[in-house]
Design an enzyme around this catalytic site. Structure first.
Site, short mmCIF file in Angstrom:
data_model
loop_
_atom_site.label_atom_id
_atom_site.label_comp_id
_atom_site.label_asym_id
_atom_site.label_seq_id
_atom_site.Cartn_x
_atom_site.Cartn_y
_atom_site.Cartn_z
CB CYS A 47 -0.92 0.03 1.22
SG CYS A 47 -2.26 -1.12 1.05
CB SER A 48 3.79 2.34 1.72
OG SER A 48 2.98 2.43 2.86
#
Ligand code: CO8
Length: 374
Positions: free
Chosen positions: A156-157
């Site tokens: 997600c990052s």
């Protein structure tokens, strides 16, 4: 030191939409079929029946109302329960490249740049459709960009870590202008047969153009004041479908752990304080009062999670306009979520406004980018 701006951003949104009602109907039909198939084992107490999913639970637990996907029919077919993506010839662009081209062209147009201005492509996403050649190089080729490209994955990052990587390269002088794209086909690695997570993800692609400040000419520019990345190992969000699967002795081709797995409640409890503390400290270290932030473009996983983080960072309940959510429309799109929020909710800010683009998720990983509207 050379300054870096985000001079354009773009979003590719797949046309097909699955509402919570459609999703729940398909899941419950699948559950009924499976329970009928295994009725003897269930009656004998050897197997638990698959419980029904429920629209109210999904909205209340996550804030998600619908999601966009690359293929709706396969996901909603109780006999299939995953997207069906057509086989492509080896000469054709892959699906991630196809998604990326749309978002990239949008971002380049907003940045008033052409392929000739770009020095590098970073494809940052939570899964890549193949290991090599890098998807970024295929995107580079499809857009006619010289220079170089590479893939990176921090779940997600990925996008915020991608922004930091691009900003560092531009600051150091190894590139002047970088296209960073996030094609996320979350539907491909989501387990649609598990009610605990079947509602969480959607597909999308985002792109941003980053460039050295003095050469930027777009209408909307955000200077990157500072970036910070943090990782802390956790098995609470995991996917085991790596290239070693063929070498496992059990020979199973479709095992639960080959799709997205998470302990959602643990993630919620553990990640919220890590993110809030990191954002507050990062802002303070950079001389930015976190309570004076004009906008927070947060990772889009769960509305309550964002409400907690927003309250902790601002020290009060944020106005909806200060912390825009897009997850009701897109669901969790992994690394693309905070960039969709940024792309769709930043033009109105006046010069001097301060904001953060902040992501968090598997790893665990947290990325924070402090920006100022020029
Ligand atoms: N319908 C009805 N009931 C349900 C359903 C459903 N669909 N799902 C679960 N329930 C039940 C559970 O069984 C449980 O029942 P019981 O109390 O009897 O045991 C009850 O509802 C409560 O379940 P939970 O405790 O799981 O519910 P929560 O309130 O915790 O909500 C959430 C679940 C929404 C998952 C929430 O915990 C959450 O959002 N947590 C944060 C998760 C997060 O941020 N994860 C980040 C993942 S994204 C990432 O890092 C990128 C990975 C790479 C991309 C992958 C793409 C596929």
């Amino acid at each position: 030191m050379r300054q870096v701006v985000i001079s354009g951003s773009g979003v590719f949104t797949p046309e097909a939409i699955i509402t919570n009602a459609e999703l729940v109907e398909a899941f419950n039909a699948y559950a009924d079929k499976q329970n009928a198939l295994h009725s003897k084992e269930i009656e004998a107490g050897e197997q638990e029946p698959i419980p029904h999913s429920n629209e109210e639970f999904i909205f209340k637990a996550s804030g998600i109302e619908r999601r966009h996907v690359m293929d709706k029919e396969g996901v909603l077919n109780p006999d299939i329960m995953h997207p069906q993506l057509r086989q492509r010839e080896i000469e054709e662009p892959g699906i991630m490249t196809e998604m990326a081209i749309h978002a990239a062209k949008d971002a380049l147009a907003k940045a008033r740049k052409t392929a000739a201005d770009v020095d590098a492509v970073i494809c940052a996403a939570s899964n890549h459709e193949r290991a090599y050649p890098a998807i970024a190089i295929e995107i580079q080729d499809a857009l006619g960009i010289d220079g170089f490209g590479f893939d990176m994955n921090v779940a997600c990052s990925s996008a915020t870590f991608g922004i930091q990587s691009a900003a560092d390269m531009i600051r150091s002088g190894s590139a002047n202008c970088i296209l960073m794209v996030n094609p996320e086909i979350c539907s491909g690695h989501l387990e649609w047969r598990d009610r605990d997570c079947h509602f969480i993800f959607g597909d999308v692609c985002t792109a941003v153009v980053l460039e050295e400040k003095s050469q930027a000419s777009s209408d909307t520019q955000f200077e990157i004041l500072a970036t910070r990345c943090l990782t802390q190992f956790s098995n609470n969000i995991r996917n085991n479908n790596g290239f070693l699967r063929r070498s496992r002795p059990d020979g199973v081709a479709d095992r639960r752990d080959m799709q997205f797995m998470q302990n959602g409640r643990q993630v919620f409890k553990q990640v919220v304080p890590i993110v809030s503390d990191m954002v507050v400290k990062h802002c303070s270290d950079e001389g930015v009062d976190p309570t004076k932030l004009d906008r927070m473009w947060l990772h889009q996983a769960n509305k309550s999670m964002n409400d907690f983080i927003g309250r902790k960072v601002l020290g009060r309940v944020p106005e909806p306009s200060e912390q825009p959510n897009i997850l009701q429309e897109y669901a969790n799109t992994s690394s693309a979520g905070s960039i969709i929020a940024f792309s769709q909710n930043s033009d109105d800010l006046v010069a001097g406004s301060l904001g953060i683009i902040c992501s968090f998720g598997a790893g665990y990983s947290v990325g924070n980018v402090i920006v100022k509207r020029l």
